[in-house]
Write a protein that holds these residues in place. Structure first.
Motif, PDB file in Angstrom:
ATOM      1  N   ARG A 136      28.968 -92.014  -1.491  1.00 12.43           N
ATOM      2  CA  ARG A 136      30.036 -91.461  -2.322  1.00 12.43           C
ATOM      3  C   ARG A 136      29.803 -90.520  -3.035  1.00 12.43           C
ATOM      4  O   ARG A 136      28.713 -90.133  -3.651  1.00 12.43           O
ATOM      5  CB  ARG A 136      30.670 -92.693  -3.212  1.00 12.43           C
ATOM      6  N   ARG A 137      30.913 -89.522  -3.168  1.00 12.98           N
ATOM      7  CA  ARG A 137      30.658 -88.097  -3.762  1.00 12.98           C
ATOM      8  C   ARG A 137      30.315 -88.606  -5.181  1.00 12.98           C
ATOM      9  O   ARG A 137      29.395 -87.628  -5.784  1.00 12.98           O
ATOM     10  CB  ARG A 137      31.975 -87.649  -3.908  1.00 12.98           C
ATOM     11  N   ASN A 155      26.117 -87.266   0.384  1.00 14.72           N
ATOM     12  CA  ASN A 155      26.789 -88.052  -0.535  1.00 14.72           C
ATOM     13  C   ASN A 155      28.149 -87.387  -1.033  1.00 14.72           C
ATOM     14  O   ASN A 155      29.318 -87.911  -0.935  1.00 14.72           O
ATOM     15  CB  ASN A 155      26.164 -88.414  -1.670  1.00 14.72           C
ATOM     16  N   TYR A 156      27.913 -86.106  -1.282  1.00 16.86           N
ATOM     17  CA  TYR A 156      29.024 -85.314  -1.783  1.00 16.86           C
ATOM     18  C   TYR A 156      30.153 -84.850  -0.590  1.00 16.86           C
ATOM     19  O   TYR A 156      31.392 -85.058  -1.024  1.00 16.86           O
ATOM     20  CB  TYR A 156      28.611 -83.740  -2.567  1.00 16.86           C
ATOM     21  N   TYR A 159      34.263 -88.290   1.220  1.00 13.94           N
ATOM     22  CA  TYR A 159      35.268 -88.372   0.414  1.00 13.94           C
ATOM     23  C   TYR A 159      35.985 -89.734   0.359  1.00 13.94           C
ATOM     24  O   TYR A 159      36.969 -90.031  -0.518  1.00 13.94           O
ATOM     25  CB  TYR A 159      36.337 -87.120   0.256  1.00 13.94           C
TER      26      TYR A 159
END
Length: 220
Positions: A136-137, A155-156, A159
């Motif tokens: 996850r972000r 990861n970023y 969304y």
């Protein structure tokens, strides 16, 4: 003694070791491995076994293992699964947990890392799936690293993520939505293929088929 999840989450030792481990990993550039990750893994591991029809006690052990699994990072990232298992043994023994329950928890912790572990019990299988699906972000600590660090970039770029079980179809599916302007889907496979293969084995241990969907396309 039957410990509750709240006994573990509110324990001062556990809080201190998790915080130290997360801080140490932050210094060397790793994603978030603190209370948020611990809580998500605890909840997800418990939910997996709940949906598979396991008893409440086994579900609680999975929840505890999920919360404790990364405490070994306060010693060193290398061999953190084994170190964390030994630390968890000392904590749980000190709290009076039954040896049979301690064995379940430390076995899961010691087997959660893809470098050395594999699913050998339902609790360990649930922990592996919970840990490896937490992409996850919000795990990225600084946006400035996204361009230079592939782990942060992947990861970023995620969304939306979710892990769902279909007991009737005997499947467990990790669904991700990735912003391909930030990270290519191939980047995900470059760093997470070993983890996804570990998830497949963990799912098979529970009698499930592991599936991976990225941007509504099934890739595994």
């Amino acid at each position: 003694m039957k410990l509750t999840f709240e006994d573990i989450r509110e324990n001062k030792e556990v809080q201190t070791y998790l915080q130290m481990g997360n801080n140490a990993l932050g210094v060397i550039g790793f994603t978030e491995h603190g209370f948020a990750h611990a809580g998500i893994c605890a909840a997800t591991a418990a939910q997996i076994l709940m949906q598979m029809g396991y008893d409440e006690h086994t579900i609680t052990l999975a929840r505890i293992a999920g919360y404790l699994h990364d405490i070994g990072n306060c010693v060193n990232r290398a061999s953190h699964a084994q170190t964390g298992a030994i630390m968890a043994f000392q904590i749980l023994k000190g709290l009076g947990m039954d040896p049979s329950d301690i064995a379940q928890v430390i076995c899961a912790i010691g087997n959660h890392d893809e470098g050395t572990g594999t699913a050998v019990t339902p609790v360990s299988a649930a922990l592996i799936l919970a840990d490896k699906s937490d992409v996850r972000r919000s795990r990225v600590r600084a946006v400035r690293t996204v361009a230079t660090d592939i782990h942060d970039r992947v990861n970023y770029a995620v969304y939306t993520s979710g892990l769902s079980i279909s007991p009737d179809r005997k499947t467990i599916t990790l669904s991700l939505k990735i912003d391909t302007a930030i990270s290519a889907v191939m980047d995900y496979f470059e760093i997470f293929l070993t983890r996804m293969l570990m998830c497949r084995k963990a799912a098979e241990f529970l009698g499930l088929q592991f599936q991976l969907q990225i941007n509504d396309t099934q890739l595994l």
